[in-house]
Design an enzyme around this catalytic site. Sequence first.
Site, PDB file in Angstrom:
ATOM      1  N   HIS A   1       0.825  -1.210   0.000  1.00 59.69           N
ATOM      2  CA  HIS A   1       0.000   0.000   0.000  1.00 59.69           C
ATOM      3  C   HIS A   1       0.854   1.253   0.000  1.00 59.69           C
ATOM      4  O   HIS A   1       1.818   1.386   0.753  1.00 59.69           O
ATOM      5  CB  HIS A   1      -1.018   0.000   1.143  1.00 59.69           C
ATOM      6  CG  HIS A   1      -0.469   0.017   2.529  1.00 59.69           C
ATOM      7  ND1 HIS A   1      -0.132   1.184   3.188  1.00 59.69           N
ATOM      8  CD2 HIS A   1      -0.229  -0.984   3.419  1.00 59.69           C
ATOM      9  CE1 HIS A   1       0.286   0.900   4.410  1.00 59.69           C
ATOM     10  NE2 HIS A   1       0.250  -0.406   4.580  1.00 59.69           N
TER      11      HIS A   1
ATOM     12  N   ASP B   1       6.155   0.683   6.802  1.00 57.02           N
ATOM     13  CA  ASP B   1       4.711   0.485   6.617  1.00 57.02           C
ATOM     14  C   ASP B   1       4.136   1.591   5.744  1.00 57.02           C
ATOM     15  O   ASP B   1       3.673   2.602   6.245  1.00 57.02           O
ATOM     16  CB  ASP B   1       4.030   0.472   8.000  1.00 57.02           C
ATOM     17  CG  ASP B   1       2.561   0.131   7.924  1.00 57.02           C
ATOM     18  OD1 ASP B   1       2.133  -0.458   6.924  1.00 57.02           O
ATOM     19  OD2 ASP B   1       1.838   0.464   8.880  1.00 57.02           O
TER      20      ASP B   1
ATOM     21  N   GLU C   1      -4.928   1.817   2.494  1.00 60.38           N
ATOM     22  CA  GLU C   1      -5.023   0.637   3.348  1.00 60.38           C
ATOM     23  C   GLU C   1      -5.170   1.033   4.807  1.00 60.38           C
ATOM     24  O   GLU C   1      -5.904   0.395   5.565  1.00 60.38           O
ATOM     25  CB  GLU C   1      -3.778  -0.241   3.167  1.00 60.38           C
ATOM     26  CG  GLU C   1      -3.846  -1.579   3.890  1.00 60.38           C
ATOM     27  CD  GLU C   1      -3.349  -1.530   5.336  1.00 60.38           C
ATOM     28  OE1 GLU C   1      -3.614  -2.483   6.091  1.00 60.38           O
ATOM     29  OE2 GLU C   1      -2.712  -0.519   5.715  1.00 60.38           O
ATOM     30  N   GLU C   2      -4.487   2.108   5.194  1.00 57.58           N
ATOM     31  CA  GLU C   2      -4.386   2.431   6.613  1.00 57.58           C
ATOM     32  C   GLU C   2      -5.715   2.841   7.251  1.00 57.58           C
ATOM     33  O   GLU C   2      -5.987   2.487   8.387  1.00 57.58           O
ATOM     34  CB  GLU C   2      -3.356   3.547   6.833  1.00 57.58           C
ATOM     35  CG  GLU C   2      -1.916   3.141   6.555  1.00 57.58           C
ATOM     36  CD  GLU C   2      -1.370   2.118   7.543  1.00 57.58           C
ATOM     37  OE1 GLU C   2      -2.124   1.646   8.406  1.00 57.58           O
ATOM     38  OE2 GLU C   2      -0.180   1.791   7.443  1.00 57.58           O
TER      39      GLU C   2
ATOM     40  N   ASP D   1       3.347  -6.378   3.408  1.00 60.96           N
ATOM     41  CA  ASP D   1       2.905  -5.314   4.314  1.00 60.96           C
ATOM     42  C   ASP D   1       3.253  -5.685   5.755  1.00 60.96           C
ATOM     43  O   ASP D   1       2.424  -5.575   6.654  1.00 60.96           O
ATOM     44  CB  ASP D   1       1.405  -5.072   4.167  1.00 60.96           C
ATOM     45  CG  ASP D   1       0.923  -3.876   4.985  1.00 60.96           C
ATOM     46  OD1 ASP D   1       1.774  -3.061   5.392  1.00 60.96           O
ATOM     47  OD2 ASP D   1      -0.300  -3.765   5.235  1.00 60.96           O
TER      48      ASP D   1
ATOM     49  N   HIS E   1       3.489   2.661  12.746  1.00 56.04           N
ATOM     50  CA  HIS E   1       2.614   3.818  12.963  1.00 56.04           C
ATOM     51  C   HIS E   1       3.223   4.881  13.872  1.00 56.04           C
ATOM     52  O   HIS E   1       2.496   5.692  14.455  1.00 56.04           O
ATOM     53  CB  HIS E   1       1.255   3.389  13.539  1.00 56.04           C
ATOM     54  CG  HIS E   1       0.460   2.502  12.633  1.00 56.04           C
ATOM     55  ND1 HIS E   1      -0.748   1.950  13.022  1.00 56.04           N
ATOM     56  CD2 HIS E   1       0.680   2.066  11.373  1.00 56.04           C
ATOM     57  CE1 HIS E   1      -1.242   1.213  12.032  1.00 56.04           C
ATOM     58  NE2 HIS E   1      -0.373   1.267  11.020  1.00 56.04           N
TER      59      HIS E   1
END
Length: 463
Positions: free
Chosen positions: A274, A286, A320-321, A348, A418
């Site tokens: 992503h 990520d 995606e997130e 991912d 994140h």
Amino acid sequence: MLFAGFHLVSAQTTKDSLQLRNFYDLSLLDGNSYEWLDELSNDIGARLSGSAGAEKAVQWAKKELESIGLDKVWLQPVMVPKWERGAPEKAHIKGPDGSIDVPVCALGGSIATTADGVTAEVVEVQGIEDLAKFGEAQLKGKIVFYNRPMQADLIQTFSAYGGCVDQRYSGAREAAKYGAVGVIVRSMNLRMDDLPHTGSMSYGDLPNDKRIPAAAISTNGAALLSKLLKKDKNTQFYLKMNCKNYEEDVPSFNVIGEITGSEKPNEFMVVGGHLDSWDLGDGSHDDGAGVVQSMEVLRLMKAANYKPKHSIRVVLFMNEENGLRGGTEYAKVAKQEGEKHVFALESDAGGFTPRGFSFDADKANFEQVQNWIPLFKPYLIHFFELGGSGADVGPLKEEGTVLAGLRPDSQRYFDHHHASNDTFDAVNKRELELGAATMTSLVYLFDNHGVIPPITNEKPLKD
């Protein structure tokens, strides 16, 4: 005849072994993945859906895929939600000895606090299920503090993440039902540090006037707050956030490139990651790593002069997130156009040392994968298990389709996930390149040997 059959199998195994060796050599000696990641992370940076960074990433990816010389490169429109963090968050614990600042960040999708912030006493819980034990009498007007940690004795760290992420995603919605005025959630992180980790949250169908602000607190901050609450249950917490949800979705794109198959051009194999990321770091693990590894799969095939039998696509999914709009839209369009997807692989889980793959597959195809294990052993790839694939390729699941996910070593992944330290300097060049070669090898094997058609009434294997 038996000897002839053995000879053919041996010859094919030798051919496959040499082809895999070529992919690894090309990736490690003349790879593009690390250079691409440098550009994506350092020249563009954070790529939250609907942001200027995401738009720049789309144009960058299209240009780079075109430079490879693929047969087709295009942008697939997709509408995505837009949320902005705004000015940096502020928080402190108010105790008898004064105020102590603690690191927090708004969860993606949260509303803002009032301009003055919110100050309230804190009720510590270990999970959503604890809310009913306290009830409205003890939670109304309070800030709920979700402090369930990731379970450290689980070797599979994604299982530890799955065991507590519900408090991040649904914690505000559930606490609001009891009259809470805000929530703070222990960061999804296995180590003790001062970095808060964001991530998506949802209010579900909760009316706008019932929604409450939601923030993550660092693991060190969570430990301190818990300690102070044990000393004084009347300890107060101050939180100030400036985030904003936009009412209307905004346009964006999936980025798609294709090598058209030489024998089965109407059967598609997908590899992807992503393109969007959270906004605190630059999204290198990520999922910048998955993006550039997926791009590298097609580049390595061309560099090796390998002409695939099936059409091989790289799909760089948007959103995606905080919505999965890209993966959902790609599958929707594929179905509308009657495209047959037989295999899809997603990366991912970070750019760490590859260990193997997990599969969503039927018995026959998983047994075929197990026959390939000796081909991967020289590269220390040993993990081949049933157990899912990836969020963006999941919507492609149909009978006869094999889905897979790259599984790197995950012990350090949630140190960065994140958070503001998900940056280019945290990615090791060699580990990233090994992952790209490993992905290319699996795509090659499925392309060359084919996906085994399903047997009528056969059920997919369960993990």
